[in-house]
Design a protein around this motif. Sequence first.
Motif, mmCIF file in Angstrom:
data_model
loop_
_atom_site.group_PDB
_atom_site.id
_atom_site.type_symbol
_atom_site.label_atom_id
_atom_site.label_comp_id
_atom_site.label_asym_id
_atom_site.label_seq_id
_atom_site.Cartn_x
_atom_site.Cartn_y
_atom_site.Cartn_z
ATOM 1 N N ARG A 97 9.726 0.133 6.240
ATOM 2 C CA ARG A 97 8.268 0.288 6.279
ATOM 3 C C ARG A 97 7.748 -0.541 7.413
ATOM 4 O O ARG A 97 8.195 -1.675 7.579
ATOM 5 N N ASP A 146 6.013 2.614 -2.480
ATOM 6 C CA ASP A 146 4.566 2.428 -2.561
ATOM 7 C C ASP A 146 4.266 1.538 -3.762
ATOM 8 O O ASP A 146 4.873 1.685 -4.815
ATOM 9 N N PHE A 147 3.325 0.637 -3.624
ATOM 10 C CA PHE A 147 2.901 -0.261 -4.693
ATOM 11 C C PHE A 147 4.017 -1.181 -5.171
ATOM 12 O O PHE A 147 3.990 -1.667 -6.300
ATOM 13 N N SER A 191 2.613 2.750 -10.946
ATOM 14 C CA SER A 191 2.772 3.930 -10.096
ATOM 15 C C SER A 191 1.576 4.076 -9.159
ATOM 16 O O SER A 191 1.639 4.783 -8.162
ATOM 17 N N ASP A 192 0.473 3.433 -9.480
ATOM 18 C CA ASP A 192 -0.631 3.341 -8.527
ATOM 19 C C ASP A 192 -1.502 2.135 -8.882
ATOM 20 O O ASP A 192 -1.244 1.459 -9.877
ATOM 21 N N ARG A 239 0.832 -1.197 0.000
ATOM 22 C CA ARG A 239 0.000 0.000 0.000
ATOM 23 C C ARG A 239 0.869 1.249 0.000
ATOM 24 O O ARG A 239 2.068 1.168 0.266
ATOM 25 N N ALA A 240 0.252 2.388 -0.247
ATOM 26 C CA ALA A 240 0.991 3.638 -0.133
ATOM 27 C C ALA A 240 1.242 3.902 1.346
ATOM 28 O O ALA A 240 0.367 3.679 2.177
ATOM 29 N N GLN A 291 3.121 6.822 3.999
ATOM 30 C CA GLN A 291 3.762 8.124 4.099
ATOM 31 C C GLN A 291 5.125 7.990 4.785
ATOM 32 O O GLN A 291 5.270 7.200 5.713
#
Length: 712
Positions: free
Chosen positions: A157, A180-181, A241-242, A86-87, A89
């Motif tokens: 992470r 992310d991803f 990228s997503d 997942r993304a 922060q």
Amino acid sequence: MAAQHQTAGGPILEEVSSLTSCESFGAGRAGGSTPAPARGYGQPERLQRPLSTLPGVGPGFARKLRPLGLVTVGDLLFRRPRRYERAAQEVPIASLAPGEEVAIAGVTGPISVRRPRRGLSIVSCLVADSSGTTSATWFNQPWLAEQLRPGTRVRLRGKRGRYGFEVRAFDTGETRATADFAPVYGASEQVSSNRLRELVRVALAEHAADVLDALPADLDPPTDLELPIRRDALAAIHFPSDLAEAERARSRLAFDELVALQLAVTRSRTELPDGRALPPPGALVARFRAALPFAPTADQEAAFAAIDGDLALSTPMRRLLQGDVGSGKTVVALYALLRAVEAGAQGALMVPTETLAEQHHLTIERLCADLDVRCVLLTSSGAAKRSRAAIESGEAQIAVGTHALIQRGVRFSELAVAVVDEQHRFGVAQREALSELRPHILHMTATPIPRSLALTVFGELAVTEIAKPPANRKPIITAWVGAERSGAAYERLRTHLAAGRQAYVVCPLIDASELRLARAVEAEAERLRDGELSGYRIGLLHGRLKSPERREVMRAFTAGELDVLVATTVIEVGVDVPNATIMIVQEADRFGLAQLHQLRGRVGRGAEQSYCLLVSRPKLDLTDGAQARLEALVDTTDGFELAERDWELRGEGQLLGTRQSGYGNLRFARLRRDGALIERSRSLAEELQGLEGPWQQAADELLNGADPANLA
Ligand code: ADP
Ligand code: MG
């Protein structure tokens, strides 16, 4: 060799998987606006190269990749990620708070390892950034203590938890695992998902240019679907990228896969021989209906009607009856068989295992006796000779059996209707052998497939669904219990026995030989007899029992003379004892999702509330995959939903139990979501029918049995 690791399966299976994995459509156009090829021009045949041709892959590593089904570069590039990270922060260490998964970046300090109990090791390491310091922890990766030198720049992470910053993924060089991803692949003990991710990166750099679009430029991809070109899709499925980009990529790859499937299926369709039209339903079928202890459901009635329509024609019936476990397919099978008997001919019911044949025979024989219909059992063990003679003389009106029914030149006196239960468990050759006897054929399956896909795959088969189970059913309640609480599971089971219900206990050891399995089950039954289930009548069922013993056990259990059946997975299909309301599956984490769903289907077959208790090894010892499987079973009893989850979890390979049916190796297509793509691929395949092009040639060669590995 590309397709070597795909073992069983019909020709279509191999064709399709080779098409999708190796770009076997051959030379097509080299896609529109992709970046310039990494080196030289695209050469699709380079995708067939063994993985050991990639930089950094030695023979030892190549050997470890093999069990994952990764042999060629194409295997790797077309391996779908199981999921994506997942993304998360990136935050300063000082502002870490419990809860959300986040990323931190810093430099390592002193590191230590502890082993608070057997089977658990905790590596702790101080990590500092300009805002502060935290203690990062890794579970069960003791080797990290050696590898992570103080002063290493890391990105982590994870989540703040009881043990400090609990790390889920980390990078020491480029941001890859913590991005992310980032893709997560199905891994093995020898090869981690991280390692696969690195390898995919290398393979893409070396070989992306070899991935060509094979369909005509104006058809591919259909512009209104707005799908990326194939090469871009492949890059994006691995490193999107997503999630939206990942999904567009998946759709594109699914589309190609579905077109390939459509072409192969269309080509392999055969002309049906002439059969015998049967007169309309008469007195026997009426007596059968009257003898049923329940009224057929609307779906069952619709199936009867569809069958009546088919049997009235001289074109033999080729119908697929689909219904989840416990939905009531057997009654429909009987109906079809009796229609043959009524017309003065014979009916045959073919099932995949001897246990199931015996079980069905028990059920059917009882009913047949009431109706004055003679019914025999034919398997490769039992009293084959007598049954066979009865079948050949026509004295037997209904024959129930395994593939023994179509082997060894059994000659039916006049076979009019054949029913094939659990049809996906039979090979293509067996289905063809049956077809040559030219009866009307009803295939049955508990493997749910969307109608549009079923039509595609089964080509000439008409499809009938039993969508709703009989109304008296309550969904089975499933619980997942850690081994340490198995005592409570047996306590629960005893309350059912005390109330006059019956139970199953399923033993694991799925990889063991039949002999070891039999011994393990015997030992377990002994243990239960002296322990948790003392005082109850326990029966044993496993593959090593002789046929008469097995029949006797099933008969006794069905008649309520046994309280508990301790069994291997031989009970997976078909066993039908409505008074059995609870099942314990031991070491459930060792079974596949599909198998557990089938097993669970042995309870919940009557009006009583039924339970399935999945006992697993301790949670901490389980892989993510095993935990997710068990959670899925607890969450839902819907076969469709489970098929979808299974697909998500595996990331590649087979839909629920579809190995033999030719569509088992769809890697990218999705059961429910891709209805529109399936429709489009059908119409595209039709357009391509008459056109010459590389796709036609590929399909021709495939159907002529060329080695798919050489088709590039
Ligand atoms: P499956 O589709 O898994 O083969 P079965 O045919 O074995 O399912 O049916 C499961 C159980 O449901 C059996 O005990 C059967 O007698 C019962 N059953 C079938 N049809 C009905 C119905 N219309 N009403 C009530 N019970 C039914
Ligand atoms: Mg059945």
